[in-house]
Scaffold this motif. Structure first.
Motif, mmCIF file in Angstrom:
data_model
loop_
_atom_site.group_PDB
_atom_site.id
_atom_site.type_symbol
_atom_site.label_atom_id
_atom_site.label_comp_id
_atom_site.label_asym_id
_atom_site.label_seq_id
_atom_site.Cartn_x
_atom_site.Cartn_y
_atom_site.Cartn_z
ATOM 1 N N THR A 123 0.820 -1.211 0.000
ATOM 2 C CA THR A 123 0.000 0.000 0.000
ATOM 3 C C THR A 123 0.851 1.256 0.000
ATOM 4 O O THR A 123 0.549 2.243 -0.656
ATOM 5 N N SER A 124 1.950 1.221 0.741
ATOM 6 C CA SER A 124 2.684 2.449 1.048
ATOM 7 C C SER A 124 4.008 2.605 0.321
ATOM 8 O O SER A 124 4.600 3.687 0.342
ATOM 9 N N HIS A 125 4.528 1.530 -0.297
ATOM 10 C CA HIS A 125 5.836 1.539 -0.952
ATOM 11 C C HIS A 125 6.973 1.792 0.029
ATOM 12 O O HIS A 125 8.021 2.336 -0.316
ATOM 13 N N LYS A 126 6.796 1.354 1.284
ATOM 14 C CA LYS A 126 7.881 1.505 2.251
ATOM 15 C C LYS A 126 8.957 0.452 2.004
ATOM 16 O O LYS A 126 8.706 -0.622 1.478
ATOM 17 N N ASP A 127 10.164 0.791 2.420
ATOM 18 C CA ASP A 127 11.345 -0.037 2.196
ATOM 19 C C ASP A 127 11.431 -1.113 3.282
ATOM 20 O O ASP A 127 11.432 -0.803 4.474
ATOM 21 N N PHE A 128 11.511 -2.379 2.855
ATOM 22 C CA PHE A 128 11.627 -3.480 3.813
ATOM 23 C C PHE A 128 12.876 -3.324 4.677
ATOM 24 O O PHE A 128 12.890 -3.751 5.842
ATOM 25 N N HIS A 129 13.916 -2.704 4.141
ATOM 26 C CA HIS A 129 15.162 -2.522 4.884
ATOM 27 C C HIS A 129 15.025 -1.489 6.005
ATOM 28 O O HIS A 129 15.884 -1.411 6.884
ATOM 29 N N GLU A 130 13.946 -0.681 5.964
ATOM 30 C CA GLU A 130 13.802 0.413 6.925
ATOM 31 C C GLU A 130 12.477 0.367 7.684
ATOM 32 O O GLU A 130 12.148 1.312 8.403
ATOM 33 N N THR A 131 11.720 -0.723 7.547
ATOM 34 C CA THR A 131 10.376 -0.799 8.108
ATOM 35 C C THR A 131 10.240 -2.033 9.002
ATOM 36 O O THR A 131 10.656 -3.125 8.598
ATOM 37 N N PRO A 132 9.667 -1.895 10.201
ATOM 38 C CA PRO A 132 9.426 -3.079 11.042
ATOM 39 C C PRO A 132 8.599 -4.118 10.284
ATOM 40 O O PRO A 132 7.700 -3.772 9.518
ATOM 41 N N ALA A 133 8.902 -5.380 10.516
ATOM 42 C CA ALA A 133 8.274 -6.453 9.747
ATOM 43 C C ALA A 133 6.756 -6.416 9.851
ATOM 44 O O ALA A 133 6.053 -6.565 8.840
ATOM 45 N N ASP A 134 6.196 -6.211 11.056
ATOM 46 C CA ASP A 134 4.742 -6.208 11.212
ATOM 47 C C ASP A 134 4.092 -5.103 10.379
ATOM 48 O O ASP A 134 3.043 -5.307 9.759
ATOM 49 N N GLU A 135 4.727 -3.927 10.374
ATOM 50 C CA GLU A 135 4.204 -2.810 9.590
ATOM 51 C C GLU A 135 4.289 -3.113 8.091
ATOM 52 O O GLU A 135 3.375 -2.799 7.319
ATOM 53 N N TYR A 136 5.386 -3.723 7.677
ATOM 54 C CA TYR A 136 5.577 -4.058 6.265
ATOM 55 C C TYR A 136 4.548 -5.096 5.821
ATOM 56 O O TYR A 136 3.927 -4.958 4.773
ATOM 57 N N PHE A 137 4.356 -6.122 6.634
ATOM 58 C CA PHE A 137 3.403 -7.166 6.279
ATOM 59 C C PHE A 137 1.974 -6.614 6.258
ATOM 60 O O PHE A 137 1.145 -7.038 5.457
ATOM 61 N N SER A 138 1.677 -5.661 7.125
ATOM 62 C CA SER A 138 0.368 -5.009 7.114
ATOM 63 C C SER A 138 0.144 -4.273 5.797
ATOM 64 O O SER A 138 -0.964 -4.259 5.243
ATOM 65 N N VAL B 41 17.587 -7.644 4.953
ATOM 66 C CA VAL B 41 18.548 -6.886 5.737
ATOM 67 C C VAL B 41 19.577 -7.858 6.302
ATOM 68 O O VAL B 41 20.747 -7.537 6.470
ATOM 69 N N SER B 42 19.095 -9.063 6.560
ATOM 70 C CA SER B 42 19.924 -10.139 7.115
ATOM 71 C C SER B 42 19.318 -11.451 6.642
ATOM 72 O O SER B 42 18.180 -11.480 6.158
ATOM 73 N N PRO B 43 20.040 -12.556 6.780
ATOM 74 C CA PRO B 43 19.441 -13.855 6.436
ATOM 75 C C PRO B 43 18.144 -14.112 7.200
ATOM 76 O O PRO B 43 17.204 -14.696 6.671
ATOM 77 N N GLU B 44 18.073 -13.642 8.444
ATOM 78 C CA GLU B 44 16.873 -13.852 9.255
ATOM 79 C C GLU B 44 15.689 -13.067 8.700
ATOM 80 O O GLU B 44 14.567 -13.588 8.621
ATOM 81 N N SER B 45 15.919 -11.814 8.323
ATOM 82 C CA SER B 45 14.821 -11.003 7.791
ATOM 83 C C SER B 45 14.358 -11.546 6.444
ATOM 84 O O SER B 45 13.159 -11.540 6.133
ATOM 85 N N ARG B 46 15.303 -12.024 5.645
ATOM 86 C CA ARG B 46 14.940 -12.610 4.357
ATOM 87 C C ARG B 46 14.061 -13.833 4.554
ATOM 88 O O ARG B 46 13.061 -14.022 3.854
ATOM 89 N N GLU B 47 14.415 -14.663 5.516
ATOM 90 C CA GLU B 47 13.629 -15.865 5.795
ATOM 91 C C GLU B 47 12.252 -15.498 6.341
ATOM 92 O O GLU B 47 11.251 -16.146 6.019
ATOM 93 N N GLN B 48 12.179 -14.443 7.135
ATOM 94 C CA GLN B 48 10.897 -13.991 7.673
ATOM 95 C C GLN B 48 9.966 -13.549 6.546
ATOM 96 O O GLN B 48 8.780 -13.891 6.533
ATOM 97 N N LEU B 49 10.504 -12.792 5.598
ATOM 98 C CA LEU B 49 9.702 -12.353 4.459
ATOM 99 C C LEU B 49 9.307 -13.539 3.597
ATOM 100 O O LEU B 49 8.148 -13.651 3.161
ATOM 101 N N ARG B 50 10.255 -14.418 3.336
ATOM 102 C CA ARG B 50 9.954 -15.593 2.508
ATOM 103 C C ARG B 50 8.831 -16.420 3.128
ATOM 104 O O ARG B 50 7.900 -16.856 2.444
ATOM 105 N N SER B 51 8.893 -16.631 4.428
ATOM 106 C CA SER B 51 7.888 -17.427 5.120
ATOM 107 C C SER B 51 6.520 -16.764 5.054
ATOM 108 O O SER B 51 5.496 -17.437 4.846
ATOM 109 N N TYR B 52 6.508 -15.432 5.237
ATOM 110 C CA TYR B 52 5.229 -14.718 5.172
ATOM 111 C C TYR B 52 4.605 -14.848 3.783
ATOM 112 O O TYR B 52 3.397 -15.131 3.654
#
Length: 247
Positions: free
Chosen positions: A38-53, A85-96
Motif C-alpha cells: 500500500t505504502s511503498h515503504k522499504d523493507f530494509h527500513e520498516t518493522p516487519a509487522d508494519e511491512y506485512f500489514s 537486511v539479514s538472512p533472518e529477515s529474508r527468511e521472515q519475508l519468505r515465510s510470510y
C-alpha cells in the motif's frame, strides 16, 4: 504485461475512482496486476509487522477494486526490490509470502528509468523542449546498453538464455516513447511472453537471496562478483548535474 500496484502512488489530482478506473482498464486490456504494498515503504527500513500489514492492505485494495478479475495468481514485488537486511529477515519475508500464497515477481533487467522520467517530467512541465528531447535520446541509449548488459550477464551466470523480467515504471517517459522502448527489445532479439510463463522457468523456483536484480542473487549463490550495470549519470551528463541542482 504485469503491473505492480501501490495504492498510495497516484497523481495528487486523482481520486480513488480515477485510480480504480485505470486499474480496471489495465485488467480488461490483459495486464496481470500484482501487489506492490500500500505504502511503498522499504523493507530494509520498516518493522516487519508494519511491512506485512502494508502487503495485506495492498492485496485487499486490489481485491476490492478488481474482485477476481485481473488477479490471476497472487504476485508480489518488493518496493525497491529490497528483500533482505539479514538472512533472518529474508527468511521472515519468505515465510510470510509462502504462508499467504504469494509468488515473488522477480526482476532481472533492472533499469533506473525513474531518473530519466523525473528530468523528462520537469522539462515537459517547464516547456524545455530541448531538455526533453535530449533526455529521451539519453534514456534510449542507456536502456539499450542496460538491456544488453543484463542479457549477456544472465547467460554468463546461468549458461543459457533464461526468460527475463524487465522492470519499467508507468511514467510519462515510457508512455510517450513506448514504441521506441519495445523496438529496443526487438532489436536485441527478445520475444514477449506473459509473467506466468516466464516464472515457470526453474531459475525462478525460489525467492532471490539478494536485493535487486535476480541475476545478482544467482551470482551470489555461485560466489561470483557482481558486475555493475551501466550508470545513468554517464548518459545524462550535464542533464544530471542540472537535475541534482533542482533537487
Amino acid at each position: 504485461m504485469a503491473g505492480f500496484v501501490t495504492r498510495d502512488f497516484r497523481p495528487p489530482t486523482w481520486s480513488e475512482d480515477d485510480m480504480s478506473r485505470l486499474l480496471k482498464f489495465w485488467s480488461r486490456s490483459g495486464a496481470v496486476l500484482g501487489n506492490h504494498t500500500t505504502s511503498h515503504k522499504d523493507f530494509h527500513e520498516t518493522p516487519a509487522d508494519e511491512y506485512f500489514s502494508s502487503i495485506r492492505s495492498g492485496q485487499e485494495y486490489l481485491q476490492a477494486t478488481l474482485g477476481g478479475d485481473g488477479l490471476e495468481g497472487r504476485y508480489f514485488r518488493a518496493p525497491y526490490l529490497h528483500r533482505e537486511v539479514s538472512p533472518e529477515s529474508r527468511e521472515q519475508l519468505r515465510s510470510y509470502l509462502e504462508l499467504n500464497r504469494y509468488q515473488v515477481a522477480p526482476v532481472t533487467i533492472d533499469v533506473q528509468d525513474w531518473i530519466f522520467a523525473e528530468i523528462y517530467s520537469w522539462a515537459d512541465s517547464n516547456g524545455a523542449a530541448e531538455t526533453k528531447e535530449a533526455t529521451v535520446r539519453a534514456y534510449l541509449a542507456y536502456l539499450e546498453e542496460a538491456i544488453e548488459h543484463y542479457a549477456l550477464l544472465g547467460v554468463s551466470v546461468t549458461g543459457r538464455e533464461a526468460p527475463h523480467v524487465a522492470l519499467l515504471h508507468a511514467n510519462a517517459l515510457n508512455y510517450d516513447n513506448i514504441e521506441d522502448v519495445i523496438s529496443l527489445f526487438v532489436k536485441l532479439e527478445f520475444a514477449f511472453i506473459d509473467i506466468k510463463t516466464a516464472l515457470l522457468d526453474p531459475c525462478y523456483s525460489k525467492m532471490p537471496i539478494a536485493s535487486g536484480s535476480s541475476i545478482r542473487s544467482w551470482q551470489s549463490e555461485r560466489g561470483l562478483p557482481w558486475a555493475s550495470p551501466p550508470n545513468p549519470v554517464r548518459f545524462l551528463g550535464p542533464l544530471y548535474d542540472e537535475y541534482q541542482q533542482r533537487r
